[in-house]
Design an enzyme around this catalytic site. Structure first.
Site, PDB file in Angstrom:
ATOM      1  N   HIS A 110      31.875 -88.711  15.833  1.00  0.00           N
ATOM      2  CA  HIS A 110      32.339 -89.390  14.394  1.00  0.00           C
ATOM      3  C   HIS A 110      31.751 -87.930  13.810  1.00  0.00           C
ATOM      4  O   HIS A 110      30.153 -88.319  13.973  1.00  0.00           O
ATOM      5  CB  HIS A 110      32.800 -90.889  14.536  1.00  0.00           C
ATOM      6  CG  HIS A 110      32.065 -91.271  14.766  1.00  0.00           C
ATOM      7  ND1 HIS A 110      30.327 -91.692  16.484  1.00  0.00           N
ATOM      8  CD2 HIS A 110      30.428 -92.017  14.145  1.00  0.00           C
ATOM      9  CE1 HIS A 110      29.740 -92.440  16.609  1.00  0.00           C
ATOM     10  NE2 HIS A 110      29.020 -92.547  15.389  1.00  0.00           N
ATOM     11  N   LEU A 111      32.149 -88.076  12.235  1.00  0.00           N
ATOM     12  CA  LEU A 111      31.056 -87.799  11.586  1.00  0.00           C
ATOM     13  C   LEU A 111      31.212 -88.782  10.220  1.00  0.00           C
ATOM     14  O   LEU A 111      32.153 -89.587   9.879  1.00  0.00           O
ATOM     15  CB  LEU A 111      32.044 -86.398  10.697  1.00  0.00           C
ATOM     16  CG  LEU A 111      31.494 -85.899   9.928  1.00  0.00           C
ATOM     17  CD1 LEU A 111      30.038 -84.929  10.558  1.00  0.00           C
ATOM     18  CD2 LEU A 111      32.121 -84.231   8.905  1.00  0.00           C
ATOM     19  N   HIS A 112      30.117 -88.745  10.436  1.00  0.00           N
ATOM     20  CA  HIS A 112      29.675 -90.106   8.703  1.00  0.00           C
ATOM     21  C   HIS A 112      29.723 -89.629   7.579  1.00  0.00           C
ATOM     22  O   HIS A 112      29.130 -88.457   7.775  1.00  0.00           O
ATOM     23  CB  HIS A 112      28.071 -91.089   9.032  1.00  0.00           C
ATOM     24  CG  HIS A 112      28.205 -91.830  10.028  1.00  0.00           C
ATOM     25  ND1 HIS A 112      28.185 -92.999   9.996  1.00  0.00           N
ATOM     26  CD2 HIS A 112      28.091 -91.560  11.396  1.00  0.00           C
ATOM     27  CE1 HIS A 112      27.749 -93.951  11.117  1.00  0.00           C
ATOM     28  NE2 HIS A 112      27.625 -92.527  12.533  1.00  0.00           N
TER      29      HIS A 112
HETATM   30  P1  AMP Z   1      26.804 -94.201  15.292  1.00  0.00           P
HETATM   31  O1  AMP Z   1      25.894 -94.742  15.361  1.00  0.00           O
HETATM   32  O2  AMP Z   1      27.175 -92.854  15.057  1.00  0.00           O
HETATM   33  O3  AMP Z   1      27.012 -94.348  16.797  1.00  0.00           O
HETATM   34  O4  AMP Z   1      27.750 -95.367  14.244  1.00  0.00           O
HETATM   35  C1  AMP Z   1      28.821 -96.356  14.763  1.00  0.00           C
HETATM   36  C2  AMP Z   1      28.963 -96.793  13.132  1.00  0.00           C
HETATM   37  O5  AMP Z   1      30.398 -97.419  13.692  1.00  0.00           O
HETATM   38  C3  AMP Z   1      28.047 -97.613  12.808  1.00  0.00           C
HETATM   39  O6  AMP Z   1      28.155 -97.585  11.446  1.00  0.00           O
HETATM   40  C4  AMP Z   1      29.121 -99.144  12.327  1.00  0.00           C
HETATM   41  O7  AMP Z   1      29.016 -99.528  11.757  1.00  0.00           O
HETATM   42  C5  AMP Z   1      31.007 -98.233  12.669  1.00  0.00           C
HETATM   43  N1  AMP Z   1      31.969 -99.037  13.665  1.00  0.00           N
HETATM   44  C6  AMP Z   1      31.417 -99.867  14.776  1.00  0.00           C
HETATM   45  N2  AMP Z   1      32.802-100.447  15.206  1.00  0.00           N
HETATM   46  C7  AMP Z   1      33.729-100.787  13.696  1.00  0.00           C
HETATM   47  C8  AMP Z   1      34.954-100.851  14.034  1.00  0.00           C
HETATM   48  N3  AMP Z   1      35.675-101.349  14.373  1.00  0.00           N
HETATM   49  N4  AMP Z   1      35.296-100.019  12.379  1.00  0.00           N
HETATM   50  C9  AMP Z   1      34.704 -99.412  11.712  1.00  0.00           C
HETATM   51  N5  AMP Z   1      33.752 -98.882  11.847  1.00  0.00           N
HETATM   52  C10 AMP Z   1      33.500 -99.752  13.169  1.00  0.00           C
END
Ligand code: AMP
Length: 125
Positions: A110-112
């Site tokens: 995923h890309l933030h």
């Molecule tokens: P990472 O640490 O880069 O793996 O980021 C994972 C992101 O996913 C975090 O910013 C979480 O807030 C987000 N996240 C986790 N569960 C969900 C969900 N059900 N819907 C939307 N975002 C989520």
């Protein structure tokens, strides 16, 4: 290199429609939705629909169509949010946490996309 994909991860479950999401944009190969714990006024996650665990897995094994679609969708999300510098926006940050040292939580690439305020330094020193 072999990548192991856990199909029970939360983004796989979102893609299967098992849990809800706030969709921003969807294409044939890509889904963009609001992060559940936003770190900025705009915080959108862009994910491929295919089973890729991180950036390098996606870059190595996704098809050209998937890669182009992913990046065009991410750019379209930035435009939709009004943060694209090339379209008069104030800018954004795109982050792809990959692997343990990045503290990646969800093992689906995923890309933030973060924006809507000045985001400060890339990392604390
Ligand atoms: P990472 O640490 O880069 O793996 O980021 C994972 C992101 O996913 C975090 O910013 C979480 O807030 C987000 N996240 C986790 N569960 C969900 C969900 N059900 N819907 C939307 N975002 C989520």
């Amino acid at each position: 290199m072999t990548y192991s994909y856990d199909d029970q991860n939360i983004f796989a479950r979102i893609l299967r429609g098992e849990i809800p999401n706030k969709t921003v944009m969807e294409t044939e190969h890509t889904l963009a939705f609001h992060d559940i714990r936003p770190h900025a006024p705009h915080h959108v996650l862009v994910i491929p629909k295919g089973p890729y665990v991180n950036y390098d897995h996606f870059s190595a094994e996704a098809s050209a169509d998937e890669i182009v679609d992913f990046h065009r969708t991410a750019a379209a999300v930035c435009a939709l949010l009004g943060v694209s510098p090339g379209k008069g926006g104030a800018g954004y940050r795109a982050i792809a946490n990959s692997g343990p040292d990045s503290n990646q939580e969800v093992p689906h690439y995923h890309l933030h996309i973060l924006g809507g305020r000045n985001l400060g330094a890339l990392l604390p020193h």
